[in-house]
Write an enzyme that holds these catalytic residues in place. Structure first.
Site, mmCIF file in Angstrom:
data_model
loop_
_atom_site.group_PDB
_atom_site.id
_atom_site.type_symbol
_atom_site.label_atom_id
_atom_site.label_comp_id
_atom_site.label_asym_id
_atom_site.label_seq_id
_atom_site.Cartn_x
_atom_site.Cartn_y
_atom_site.Cartn_z
ATOM 1 N N THR A 1 0.863 -1.182 0.000
ATOM 2 C CA THR A 1 0.000 0.000 0.000
ATOM 3 C C THR A 1 0.896 1.228 0.000
ATOM 4 O O THR A 1 2.124 1.115 0.005
ATOM 5 C CB THR A 1 -0.916 0.036 1.247
ATOM 6 O OG1 THR A 1 -0.131 0.318 2.401
ATOM 7 C CG2 THR A 1 -1.670 -1.274 1.431
ATOM 8 N N CYS A 2 0.290 2.391 0.048
ATOM 9 C CA CYS A 2 1.091 3.619 0.062
ATOM 10 C C CYS A 2 1.862 3.778 1.372
ATOM 11 O O CYS A 2 2.854 4.507 1.423
ATOM 12 C CB CYS A 2 0.213 4.840 -0.193
ATOM 13 S SG CYS A 2 -1.089 5.053 1.031
#
Length: 62
Positions: free
Chosen positions: A49-50
Protein backbone atom coordinates in the site's frame (compact mmCIF):
# COMPACT_ATOMS: atom_id res chain seq x y z
CA UNK A 1 8.86 -25.23 7.14
CA UNK A 2 9.56 -21.67 8.24
CA UNK A 3 7.62 -18.47 7.73
CA UNK A 4 9.63 -15.40 6.78
CA UNK A 5 8.26 -11.87 7.04
CA UNK A 6 9.90 -8.76 5.64
CA UNK A 7 8.28 -5.37 5.75
CA UNK A 8 8.38 -1.67 6.30
CA UNK A 9 5.83 0.99 7.07
CA UNK A 10 5.40 4.72 7.58
CA UNK A 11 6.62 4.11 11.13
CA UNK A 12 9.89 2.44 10.10
CA UNK A 13 10.92 4.06 6.80
CA UNK A 14 10.72 7.50 5.19
CA UNK A 15 8.46 8.06 2.19
CA UNK A 16 11.43 8.08 -0.21
CA UNK A 17 12.30 4.49 0.72
CA UNK A 18 8.68 3.31 0.67
CA UNK A 19 8.23 4.78 -2.83
CA UNK A 20 11.29 2.88 -4.11
CA UNK A 21 10.14 -0.42 -2.61
CA UNK A 22 6.43 -0.26 -3.38
CA UNK A 23 5.06 -2.76 -5.89
CA UNK A 24 2.52 -1.42 -8.36
CA UNK A 25 -0.60 -3.54 -8.78
CA UNK A 26 0.22 -4.09 -12.45
CA UNK A 27 3.58 -5.65 -11.46
CA UNK A 28 2.37 -7.66 -8.47
CA UNK A 29 1.98 -10.98 -10.32
CA UNK A 30 5.46 -10.68 -11.78
CA UNK A 31 6.95 -9.85 -8.37
CA UNK A 32 5.27 -12.86 -6.78
CA UNK A 33 6.44 -15.12 -9.61
CA UNK A 34 10.02 -13.89 -9.15
CA UNK A 35 9.87 -14.53 -5.42
CA UNK A 36 8.37 -18.01 -6.00
CA UNK A 37 11.26 -18.79 -8.38
CA UNK A 38 13.73 -18.45 -5.50
CA UNK A 39 15.05 -21.75 -4.15
CA UNK A 40 13.18 -23.05 -1.09
CA UNK A 41 10.28 -20.58 -1.41
CA UNK A 42 7.01 -22.52 -1.42
CA UNK A 43 4.39 -19.79 -1.04
CA UNK A 44 4.37 -15.99 -1.08
CA UNK A 45 1.93 -13.27 -0.11
CA UNK A 46 2.56 -9.56 -0.71
CA UNK A 47 0.78 -6.56 0.77
CA UNK A 48 1.75 -3.27 -0.82
CA UNK A 49 0.00 0.00 0.00
CA UNK A 50 1.09 3.62 0.06
CA UNK A 51 2.08 3.27 3.73
CA UNK A 52 3.56 -0.22 3.92
CA UNK A 53 5.07 -3.20 2.16
CA UNK A 54 4.94 -6.68 3.67
CA UNK A 55 6.18 -9.90 2.13
CA UNK A 56 5.27 -13.23 3.75
CA UNK A 57 6.92 -16.41 2.51
CA UNK A 58 6.87 -20.07 3.46
CA UNK A 59 10.39 -21.41 3.19
CA UNK A 60 11.19 -25.14 2.99
CA UNK A 61 14.06 -26.90 4.73
CA UNK A 62 16.68 -28.70 2.70
Amino acid sequence: MNIAVVGLSHKTAPVEIREKLSIAEAKLETAIAQLRACPHVQEVAVISTCNRLEIYAIISHT
